[in-house]
Motif scaffolding. Structure first.
Motif, mmCIF file in Angstrom:
data_model
loop_
_atom_site.group_PDB
_atom_site.id
_atom_site.type_symbol
_atom_site.label_atom_id
_atom_site.label_comp_id
_atom_site.label_asym_id
_atom_site.label_seq_id
_atom_site.Cartn_x
_atom_site.Cartn_y
_atom_site.Cartn_z
ATOM 1 N N LEU A 138 120.102 39.341 -34.437
ATOM 2 C CA LEU A 138 120.068 38.490 -33.183
ATOM 3 C C LEU A 138 121.421 37.353 -33.103
ATOM 4 O O LEU A 138 122.148 37.162 -32.619
ATOM 5 C CB LEU A 138 119.010 37.570 -32.818
ATOM 6 C CG LEU A 138 117.680 38.338 -32.259
ATOM 7 C CD1 LEU A 138 116.322 37.812 -32.739
ATOM 8 C CD2 LEU A 138 118.004 38.641 -30.847
ATOM 9 N N ARG A 139 121.448 36.771 -34.627
ATOM 10 C CA ARG A 139 122.610 36.023 -34.864
ATOM 11 C C ARG A 139 123.871 36.702 -34.530
ATOM 12 O O ARG A 139 124.835 36.060 -34.158
ATOM 13 C CB ARG A 139 122.628 35.671 -36.388
ATOM 14 C CG ARG A 139 121.562 34.763 -36.838
ATOM 15 C CD ARG A 139 121.552 34.253 -38.086
ATOM 16 N NE ARG A 139 122.997 33.837 -38.490
ATOM 17 C CZ ARG A 139 123.161 33.155 -39.683
ATOM 18 N NH1 ARG A 139 122.164 32.983 -40.539
ATOM 19 N NH2 ARG A 139 124.437 32.932 -40.009
ATOM 20 N N ALA A 140 124.132 38.305 -34.791
ATOM 21 C CA ALA A 140 125.274 38.799 -34.476
ATOM 22 C C ALA A 140 125.673 39.094 -32.988
ATOM 23 O O ALA A 140 126.529 39.671 -32.687
ATOM 24 C CB ALA A 140 125.178 40.057 -35.571
ATOM 25 N N SER A 186 122.690 38.268 -26.426
ATOM 26 C CA SER A 186 121.302 38.160 -26.764
ATOM 27 C C SER A 186 120.301 37.136 -26.210
ATOM 28 O O SER A 186 119.195 37.353 -25.748
ATOM 29 C CB SER A 186 120.658 38.400 -28.101
ATOM 30 O OG SER A 186 120.916 37.207 -29.006
ATOM 31 N N GLY A 187 121.238 35.963 -26.089
ATOM 32 C CA GLY A 187 120.354 34.863 -25.413
ATOM 33 C C GLY A 187 119.838 34.053 -26.722
ATOM 34 O O GLY A 187 119.122 33.003 -26.405
ATOM 35 N N PHE A 188 119.696 34.578 -28.037
ATOM 36 C CA PHE A 188 119.291 33.743 -29.017
ATOM 37 C C PHE A 188 120.132 32.673 -29.585
ATOM 38 O O PHE A 188 121.287 32.927 -29.658
ATOM 39 C CB PHE A 188 118.966 34.850 -30.411
ATOM 40 C CG PHE A 188 118.446 34.188 -31.555
ATOM 41 C CD1 PHE A 188 117.170 33.818 -31.498
ATOM 42 C CD2 PHE A 188 118.972 34.116 -32.520
ATOM 43 C CE1 PHE A 188 116.662 33.309 -32.392
ATOM 44 C CE2 PHE A 188 118.433 33.679 -33.976
ATOM 45 C CZ PHE A 188 117.147 33.217 -33.820
ATOM 46 N N GLN A 199 112.247 29.419 -33.092
ATOM 47 C CA GLN A 199 113.185 30.166 -32.198
ATOM 48 C C GLN A 199 113.639 29.337 -30.954
ATOM 49 O O GLN A 199 112.842 28.901 -30.167
ATOM 50 C CB GLN A 199 113.102 31.632 -32.190
ATOM 51 C CG GLN A 199 112.935 32.428 -33.377
ATOM 52 C CD GLN A 199 112.937 33.610 -33.092
ATOM 53 O OE1 GLN A 199 112.883 34.177 -31.898
ATOM 54 N NE2 GLN A 199 112.449 34.358 -34.095
ATOM 55 N N TYR A 200 114.978 29.312 -30.814
ATOM 56 C CA TYR A 200 115.396 28.650 -29.254
ATOM 57 C C TYR A 200 116.313 29.652 -28.604
ATOM 58 O O TYR A 200 117.159 30.465 -29.294
ATOM 59 C CB TYR A 200 116.458 27.208 -29.772
ATOM 60 C CG TYR A 200 115.794 26.285 -30.247
ATOM 61 C CD1 TYR A 200 114.854 25.333 -29.645
ATOM 62 C CD2 TYR A 200 115.646 26.191 -31.635
ATOM 63 C CE1 TYR A 200 114.150 24.367 -30.248
ATOM 64 C CE2 TYR A 200 115.141 25.074 -32.328
ATOM 65 C CZ TYR A 200 114.412 24.129 -31.676
ATOM 66 O OH TYR A 200 113.818 23.090 -32.155
ATOM 67 N N TRP A 201 116.000 29.841 -27.307
ATOM 68 C CA TRP A 201 116.577 30.673 -26.712
ATOM 69 C C TRP A 201 116.962 30.335 -25.292
ATOM 70 O O TRP A 201 116.578 29.246 -24.888
ATOM 71 C CB TRP A 201 115.528 32.053 -26.469
ATOM 72 C CG TRP A 201 115.005 33.037 -27.512
ATOM 73 C CD1 TRP A 201 114.032 32.566 -28.657
ATOM 74 C CD2 TRP A 201 115.331 34.277 -27.625
ATOM 75 N NE1 TRP A 201 113.922 33.627 -29.467
ATOM 76 C CE2 TRP A 201 114.754 34.685 -29.102
ATOM 77 C CE3 TRP A 201 116.382 34.990 -27.219
ATOM 78 C CZ2 TRP A 201 114.994 35.820 -29.598
ATOM 79 C CZ3 TRP A 201 116.245 36.488 -27.648
ATOM 80 C CH2 TRP A 201 115.608 36.878 -28.862
ATOM 81 N N ILE A 220 113.779 36.730 -24.209
ATOM 82 C CA ILE A 220 112.828 36.818 -25.551
ATOM 83 C C ILE A 220 112.230 38.514 -25.203
ATOM 84 O O ILE A 220 112.118 39.223 -25.944
ATOM 85 C CB ILE A 220 111.720 36.015 -25.778
ATOM 86 C CG1 ILE A 220 112.409 34.555 -25.954
ATOM 87 C CG2 ILE A 220 110.837 36.328 -26.656
ATOM 88 C CD1 ILE A 220 111.758 33.312 -25.982
ATOM 89 N N ARG A 221 111.785 38.589 -23.793
ATOM 90 C CA ARG A 221 111.007 39.788 -23.571
ATOM 91 C C ARG A 221 111.836 40.686 -23.587
ATOM 92 O O ARG A 221 111.486 42.063 -23.776
ATOM 93 C CB ARG A 221 110.276 39.580 -21.888
ATOM 94 C CG ARG A 221 109.469 38.527 -22.018
ATOM 95 C CD ARG A 221 108.758 38.227 -20.701
ATOM 96 N NE ARG A 221 107.881 37.148 -20.533
ATOM 97 C CZ ARG A 221 108.311 36.073 -19.828
ATOM 98 N NH1 ARG A 221 109.516 36.059 -19.420
ATOM 99 N NH2 ARG A 221 107.263 34.962 -19.773
ATOM 100 N N ALA A 222 112.985 40.636 -23.218
ATOM 101 C CA ALA A 222 114.013 41.945 -23.007
ATOM 102 C C ALA A 222 114.392 42.290 -24.607
ATOM 103 O O ALA A 222 114.343 43.542 -24.778
ATOM 104 C CB ALA A 222 115.442 41.419 -22.582
#
Length: 205
Positions: A78-80, A84-86, A104-106, A112-114
């Motif tokens: 996710l960081r990369a 992703s929205g992360f 976690q913050y999105w 998140i669901r995706a």
């Protein structure tokens, strides 16, 4: 190779239990204490996802170890991926030994669901593997999660003599003073506004 890589990612998560996509500052700069009282800007929506685990039986290593090995790889993935929205995370230990929570913050709940449903991502295979082990592990490890979707302006975050963290690290900080009707409000008073810049290291230019 995969197991070794996951172990390495796990060590990195323990040594760096917080991260955000809010800027290009160095880790030392992000951890620097901001003297004064500040509010986080709240003009953007945010989704907060809490996910945690608890080891119930330490002897059942095969029941809990794969779960703890899977999370660091997902965080790295996710960081990369900026799309992703992360936005960021913070890892918390406790309150009891063997319990861990990742805040976690999105950008939004749909992101998140995706991610959770994407078969090409690391979460879906890890989830399937967990449920395959579930009955055999006989409750060796417990898991939980909570998700909150917050609209712009509907959250409030205040920090006093703290480094930027949470939504403050993501969306920026504003000097704050007590409001006339209670609570706090942004301020342009010199004593607070100056502290935004005066605590910064001198420029190397």
């Amino acid at each position: 190779m995969a197991m070794g890589s996951d172990f390495t990612h796990g060590l990195r998560l323990v040594t760096a239990p917080e991260w955000n996509r809010g800027g290009a500052e160095s880790r030392a700069e992000r951890r620097r204490v901001r003297r004064g009282r500040f509010m986080a800007a709240n003009g953007e929506p945010v989704a907060v996802f809490l996910i945690g685990a608890r080891v119930n039986r330490w002897r059942s290593v095969r029941g809990w170890l794969p779960l703890f090995m899977a999370m660091p790889g997902m965080i790295k993935e996710l960081r990369a991926d900026p799309e992703s929205g992360f936005l960021g995370y913070r890892m918390l230990l406790g309150p009891s030994f063997g319990e861990v929570t990742i805040v976690q913050y999105w950008r939004k709940a749909g992101d998140i669901r995706a991610y959770a449903a994407a078969s090409a991502r690391r979460h879906r295979p890890a989830q399937s593997a967990y449920w395959r082990r579930y009955f055999a592990s006989n409750g060796a490890v417990g898991i939980w999660h909570e998700m909150y979707s917050v609209r712009p302006g509907a959250y409030h975050a205040l920090y006093g003599d703290m480094p930027p963290m949470g939504v403050g690290a993501l969306f920026g900080l504003e000097p704050a003073v007590p409001g006339e009707k209670g609570g706090y409000q942004p301020s342009t008073e010199p004593i607070f506004a100056a502290q935004v810049t005066e605590d910064r290291p001198p420029s190397k230019e």
